[in-house]
Design a protein around this motif. Sequence first.
Motif, PDB file in Angstrom:
ATOM      1  N   LEU A  15       0.959  -1.325  -0.115  1.00  0.00           N
ATOM      2  CA  LEU A  15       0.042   0.087  -0.003  1.00  0.00           C
ATOM      3  C   LEU A  15       0.924   1.165  -0.115  1.00  0.00           C
ATOM      4  N   HIS A  16       2.133   1.366   0.900  1.00  0.00           N
ATOM      5  CA  HIS A  16       2.695   2.568   0.922  1.00  0.00           C
ATOM      6  C   HIS A  16       3.507   2.927  -0.302  1.00  0.00           C
ATOM      7  N   THR A  17       3.879   1.560  -0.943  1.00  0.00           N
ATOM      8  CA  THR A  17       4.644   1.639  -2.121  1.00  0.00           C
ATOM      9  C   THR A  17       3.820   2.288  -3.257  1.00  0.00           C
ATOM     10  N   MET A  18       2.548   1.515  -3.280  1.00  0.00           N
ATOM     11  CA  MET A  18       1.455   2.213  -4.292  1.00  0.00           C
ATOM     12  C   MET A  18       1.368   3.610  -4.248  1.00  0.00           C
ATOM     13  N   ALA A  19       1.043   3.985  -3.032  1.00  0.00           N
ATOM     14  CA  ALA A  19       0.856   5.392  -2.659  1.00  0.00           C
ATOM     15  C   ALA A  19       1.982   6.227  -3.141  1.00  0.00           C
ATOM     16  N   ALA A  20       3.231   5.679  -3.004  1.00  0.00           N
ATOM     17  CA  ALA A  20       4.345   6.442  -3.372  1.00  0.00           C
ATOM     18  C   ALA A  20       4.607   6.732  -4.881  1.00  0.00           C
ATOM     19  N   TRP A  39      -2.559  10.490   3.817  1.00  0.00           N
ATOM     20  CA  TRP A  39      -3.755   9.735   4.404  1.00  0.00           C
ATOM     21  C   TRP A  39      -3.279   8.072   4.963  1.00  0.00           C
ATOM     22  N   LEU A  40      -2.766   7.615   4.106  1.00  0.00           N
ATOM     23  CA  LEU A  40      -2.320   5.899   4.257  1.00  0.00           C
ATOM     24  C   LEU A  40      -1.402   6.190   5.576  1.00  0.00           C
ATOM     25  N   CYS A  41      -0.482   7.060   5.656  1.00  0.00           N
ATOM     26  CA  CYS A  41       0.287   7.111   6.749  1.00  0.00           C
ATOM     27  C   CYS A  41      -0.471   7.196   8.196  1.00  0.00           C
ATOM     28  N   GLU A  42      -1.349   8.376   7.879  1.00  0.00           N
ATOM     29  CA  GLU A  42      -2.358   8.569   9.335  1.00  0.00           C
ATOM     30  C   GLU A  42      -3.173   7.050   9.488  1.00  0.00           C
ATOM     31  N   MET A  43      -3.693   6.437   8.568  1.00  0.00           N
ATOM     32  CA  MET A  43      -4.305   5.325   8.717  1.00  0.00           C
ATOM     33  C   MET A  43      -3.543   4.136   9.389  1.00  0.00           C
ATOM     34  N   CYS A  71       5.083  11.057   9.399  1.00  0.00           N
ATOM     35  CA  CYS A  71       4.746  10.911   8.007  1.00  0.00           C
ATOM     36  C   CYS A  71       5.438  11.869   7.242  1.00  0.00           C
ATOM     37  N   SER A  72       6.518  12.856   7.562  1.00  0.00           N
ATOM     38  CA  SER A  72       7.331  13.251   6.737  1.00  0.00           C
ATOM     39  C   SER A  72       8.396  12.551   6.194  1.00  0.00           C
ATOM     40  N   LYS A  73       8.442  11.424   6.740  1.00  0.00           N
ATOM     41  CA  LYS A  73       9.518  10.354   6.149  1.00  0.00           C
ATOM     42  C   LYS A  73       9.109   9.196   5.242  1.00  0.00           C
ATOM     43  N   ILE A  74       7.637   9.423   4.741  1.00  0.00           N
ATOM     44  CA  ILE A  74       7.280   8.257   3.729  1.00  0.00           C
ATOM     45  C   ILE A  74       8.166   8.229   2.520  1.00  0.00           C
ATOM     46  N   ASP A  75       8.573   9.306   1.847  1.00  0.00           N
ATOM     47  CA  ASP A  75       9.093   9.107   0.748  1.00  0.00           C
ATOM     48  C   ASP A  75      10.510   8.428   0.711  1.00  0.00           C
ATOM     49  N   ARG A 110      11.409   6.225   3.303  1.00  0.00           N
ATOM     50  CA  ARG A 110      11.029   4.994   3.657  1.00  0.00           C
ATOM     51  C   ARG A 110      10.686   4.139   2.527  1.00  0.00           C
ATOM     52  N   TRP A 111       9.621   4.708   1.477  1.00  0.00           N
ATOM     53  CA  TRP A 111       9.051   3.935   0.592  1.00  0.00           C
ATOM     54  C   TRP A 111       9.323   4.397  -0.929  1.00  0.00           C
ATOM     55  N   LYS A 112      10.192   5.277  -1.055  1.00  0.00           N
ATOM     56  CA  LYS A 112      10.532   5.752  -2.250  1.00  0.00           C
ATOM     57  C   LYS A 112      11.883   6.029  -2.778  1.00  0.00           C
ATOM     58  N   ASP A 113      12.419   6.908  -2.186  1.00  0.00           N
ATOM     59  CA  ASP A 113      13.775   7.410  -2.624  1.00  0.00           C
ATOM     60  C   ASP A 113      14.960   6.868  -1.663  1.00  0.00           C
ATOM     61  N   GLY A 114      14.642   6.127  -0.450  1.00  0.00           N
ATOM     62  CA  GLY A 114      15.646   5.775   0.273  1.00  0.00           C
ATOM     63  C   GLY A 114      16.428   6.814   1.127  1.00  0.00           C
ATOM     64  N   PRO A 115      16.880   6.479   2.249  1.00  0.00           N
ATOM     65  CA  PRO A 115      17.480   7.495   3.176  1.00  0.00           C
ATOM     66  C   PRO A 115      18.467   8.411   2.121  1.00  0.00           C
TER      67      PRO A 115
END
Length: 106
Positions: free
Chosen positions: A15-20, A74-78, A93-97, A99-104
């Motif tokens: 789900l988080h990857t799809m959202a990213a 929204w997904l992060c909050e859920m 939730c400022s760290k979702i990209d 974690r799930w898209k760009d990497g550190p």
Amino acid sequence: PPDVEQLGRSTWTFLHTMAAYYPEVPSYAQQRSMKTFLSTFSEFYPCNFCAEHLREEMKSKPPKVESRWALGKWLCEMHNIVNEKLGKNIFDCSKIDERWKDGPKD
Ligand code: FAD
């Protein structure tokens, strides 16, 4: 019955990857599709008490599908609502990209 923890980890990853990778500016058709997907997902997620809880939360907090940023938040909050219920750490939730898209960053 499915292993609720293993299923959860895999599903959140999906789900988080799809959202990213959702479009930054989705078309109305894409927004409708995402709404339908999330509604269907909450109907068939194969952990009954999880799905029931999710449907209940989605009544007061309907999915935000107007942009990649809105959906990710929204997904992060859920997920954080579930984390709180289970006594797990609340995710920033400022760290979702990161974690799930760009990497550190380096
Ligand atoms: P998970 O919670 O699976 O998280 C995986 C990874 O996601 C973490 O390691 C972290 O890097 C990242 N992450 C954590 N929080 C966030 C966030 N807010 N935003 C973005 N990334 C984040 N289990 C139950 O026992 N009862 C339930 O009612 C329940 N409901 C669920 C509902 C749904 C829709 C889903 C997908 C799962 C549900 N689960 C439920 C399972 C539960 O959420 C966990 O997946 C499971 O307990 C395994 O937890 P974990 O500690 O491995 O990390």
